[in-house]
Design an enzyme around this catalytic site. Sequence first.
Site, mmCIF file in Angstrom:
data_model
loop_
_atom_site.group_PDB
_atom_site.id
_atom_site.type_symbol
_atom_site.label_atom_id
_atom_site.label_comp_id
_atom_site.label_asym_id
_atom_site.label_seq_id
_atom_site.Cartn_x
_atom_site.Cartn_y
_atom_site.Cartn_z
ATOM 1 C CE LYS A 171 130.732 -96.305 -49.572
ATOM 2 N NZ LYS A 171 130.833 -96.658 -48.155
ATOM 3 C CD GLU A 208 117.595 -87.565 -46.426
ATOM 4 O OE1 GLU A 208 117.916 -86.641 -45.592
ATOM 5 O OE2 GLU A 208 117.405 -88.858 -46.378
ATOM 6 C CD GLU A 232 122.150 -84.206 -38.876
ATOM 7 O OE1 GLU A 232 121.058 -84.776 -38.906
ATOM 8 O OE2 GLU A 232 123.249 -84.668 -39.428
ATOM 9 C CB CYS A 247 117.752 -87.412 -41.763
ATOM 10 S SG CYS A 247 116.675 -88.197 -42.911
HETATM 11 O O1 TXE Z 1 128.235 -90.346 -42.494
HETATM 12 P P1 TXE Z 1 128.903 -89.902 -43.863
HETATM 13 P P2 TXE Z 1 129.027 -90.392 -41.338
HETATM 14 C C1 TXE Z 1 125.206 -87.210 -40.334
HETATM 15 C C2 TXE Z 1 125.114 -87.429 -38.767
HETATM 16 C C3 TXE Z 1 126.371 -88.048 -38.340
HETATM 17 C C4 TXE Z 1 127.156 -87.588 -39.559
HETATM 18 C C5 TXE Z 1 128.471 -88.385 -40.030
HETATM 19 O O2 TXE Z 1 125.260 -86.205 -38.213
HETATM 20 O O3 TXE Z 1 126.725 -87.894 -37.245
HETATM 21 O O4 TXE Z 1 126.391 -87.358 -40.657
HETATM 22 O O5 TXE Z 1 128.041 -89.675 -40.013
HETATM 23 C C6 TXE Z 1 129.871 -92.484 -47.751
HETATM 24 N N1 TXE Z 1 132.879 -89.935 -51.282
HETATM 25 N N2 TXE Z 1 124.291 -88.272 -40.959
HETATM 26 O O6 TXE Z 1 130.192 -89.965 -41.260
HETATM 27 O O7 TXE Z 1 130.505 -89.735 -43.986
HETATM 28 C C7 TXE Z 1 130.317 -93.160 -46.672
HETATM 29 O O8 TXE Z 1 131.129 -94.427 -47.035
HETATM 30 C C8 TXE Z 1 131.647 -90.700 -51.669
HETATM 31 C C9 TXE Z 1 122.822 -87.849 -41.481
HETATM 32 O O9 TXE Z 1 128.865 -91.808 -40.821
HETATM 33 O O10 TXE Z 1 127.918 -89.157 -44.493
HETATM 34 C C10 TXE Z 1 128.803 -93.969 -46.151
HETATM 35 O O11 TXE Z 1 128.398 -94.859 -47.121
HETATM 36 N N3 TXE Z 1 131.191 -91.536 -50.144
HETATM 37 C C11 TXE Z 1 122.437 -88.799 -42.245
HETATM 38 C C12 TXE Z 1 128.042 -92.492 -46.484
HETATM 39 O O12 TXE Z 1 128.967 -91.644 -47.264
HETATM 40 C C13 TXE Z 1 131.483 -90.969 -49.229
HETATM 41 C C14 TXE Z 1 122.790 -90.270 -42.089
HETATM 42 C C15 TXE Z 1 127.400 -91.765 -45.309
HETATM 43 O O13 TXE Z 1 128.828 -91.409 -44.827
HETATM 44 C C16 TXE Z 1 132.508 -90.206 -49.109
HETATM 45 C C17 TXE Z 1 124.071 -90.572 -41.656
HETATM 46 C C18 TXE Z 1 133.062 -89.428 -50.233
HETATM 47 N N4 TXE Z 1 134.068 -88.662 -49.973
HETATM 48 C C19 TXE Z 1 124.556 -89.717 -40.981
HETATM 49 N N5 TXE Z 1 132.697 -90.087 -47.766
HETATM 50 C C20 TXE Z 1 121.171 -88.704 -42.771
HETATM 51 N N6 TXE Z 1 120.977 -87.596 -43.557
HETATM 52 O O14 TXE Z 1 120.210 -89.280 -42.374
HETATM 53 C C21 TXE Z 1 131.911 -90.935 -46.799
HETATM 54 N N7 TXE Z 1 131.189 -91.392 -47.977
#
Ligand code: TXE
Length: 485
Positions: free
Chosen positions: A179, A254, A387, A288
Amino acid sequence: MNVIESKPYEMLIGERWCAGTEGRTFDTFNPATAQVLAQVHEAAERDVDAAVLAAHEAYQEHWRKTTPAQRGRLLRRLADLFERDREKIAWIETLNVGKPITHSLDSLKAMPASLEYFAGIIPAARGETIPVANQDVLNYTLREPLGVCALILPWNYPMTLTVNKLGPALAAGNTVILKPSEVTPLSTMALARLIEEAGFPPGVVNVVNGSGATVGERLVTHPLVSRVSFTGGTVTGARILASTAADVKRVTLELGGKSPLIVFDDAALDKAVAVAAGDLIKNSGQVCIACTRLLVQETVRDEFLARLQTRLKAVRVGSPEDPATEMGPLVSATQKDRVEQYIRIAAEEGALPAQYGSVESAPEAGFFVKPTLLLDSKVDMRSAQEEIFGPVQSVISFRDEDEALRMANRSRYGLAAVLFTRDGGRALRMARGIQAGSVAINTGVRTSFDAPFGGYKQSGIGKERGLEALYENTQLKNVKYDMSV
Ligand code: TXE
């Protein structure tokens, strides 16, 4: 290079490339121009169910019975195809994620080797004979796959993270549903084409697209999904943990970080500056493990800062398609707003935001933010605790080793830490004291596919990459046989 499809991207469910059954599509953007790049078919709940069923049937009927050699051969074939198309995939990431092309090419270099590595370590997923107290009993373990795995991906390193989750999941004998992030789905779709070309049987790998709240949630709560591997924000990670709790699923998370880079007064300053600047610039700070808290011993603070500022002034921010660009845009308008809001918060709480570099060769509409230092920050400021996920670093001074360690650990996160010192004893004391999953001494933290990676505290649960990733994708069964019968 024309790498983007003009018709909406279809999903891969079982042996079918298809649209969603409710006929919806969504737009994906080029963050450098804020223009629509492509359209993508969106999965309805019953498409997610169909993908899970396809993965379940492929697992039951075929994949779990394959030999290590068969799985290894397919993974190696995929590695070869990836190498053939690496440049094309790099361009897709440049257009969809906003990574400068030089960085896209570089970050994908290791992907074929990653797939080959997991192909090579499949035989390590074995059990052992245990010399138990009862001598009449033969006691041994079997390492078995888990079944259907949901791999949920973020937008910052779509391809690297897909490959590093996919390799060990398939190597261990699981089937998967990918996904991708709804923000950056395109490179994963290109990989799906290669998976098919490599000859993986239908259903072993499926890809569904759509939002986290609908498609993601349906996927992680589906009763036939036995493991979820997620990379993304801590809030979403906690939500997934709660959603999967009722079914007691295996979950690997992660999550976010606020990693310190600690510079002692005996540091190799030029190298420390290069690592600090690299973490700020690379992928516009949307990494990250990036060090976003610069903890600098007060006696070298001025010199370190002067050198860092000289470097940051020269940063070329611009179009990701230009090979001379060092830093591109942020991934989305949302992310740009978030970063700018944190810079305002930092100013309100008493830090001094300073911006560097020049924006060149880039359309004004793109989601650009210049490299930013938050000077005179304090460790407890919100901007130094939360973050931000952009090209922003808090600069904080410390007096001595004890204070450096206290500050380093003053965080809800524990993903990584970097320290620069020529004092070996101090380096080892700090490495032991720091509460983080990865520590780098006199160099930057750069993950590799063959070493375990995963956070302490709220930075995550479980490990990815390396041998640990193979184990994370298995379950251990203990068998005993009474030989006296
Ligand atoms: O990420 P999300 P977002 C952090 C970074 C960023 C913040 C928000 O601080 O500003 O997260 O980013 C899926 N059930 N990182 O909102 O929500 C979503 O569709 C299942 C750190 O864009 O974490 C996507 O595929 N899946 C990070 C994925 O989760 C769900 C990298 C990531 O989305 C879901 C990116 C649910 N309920 C952002 N809700 C790192 N660790 O490197 C969302 N998703």
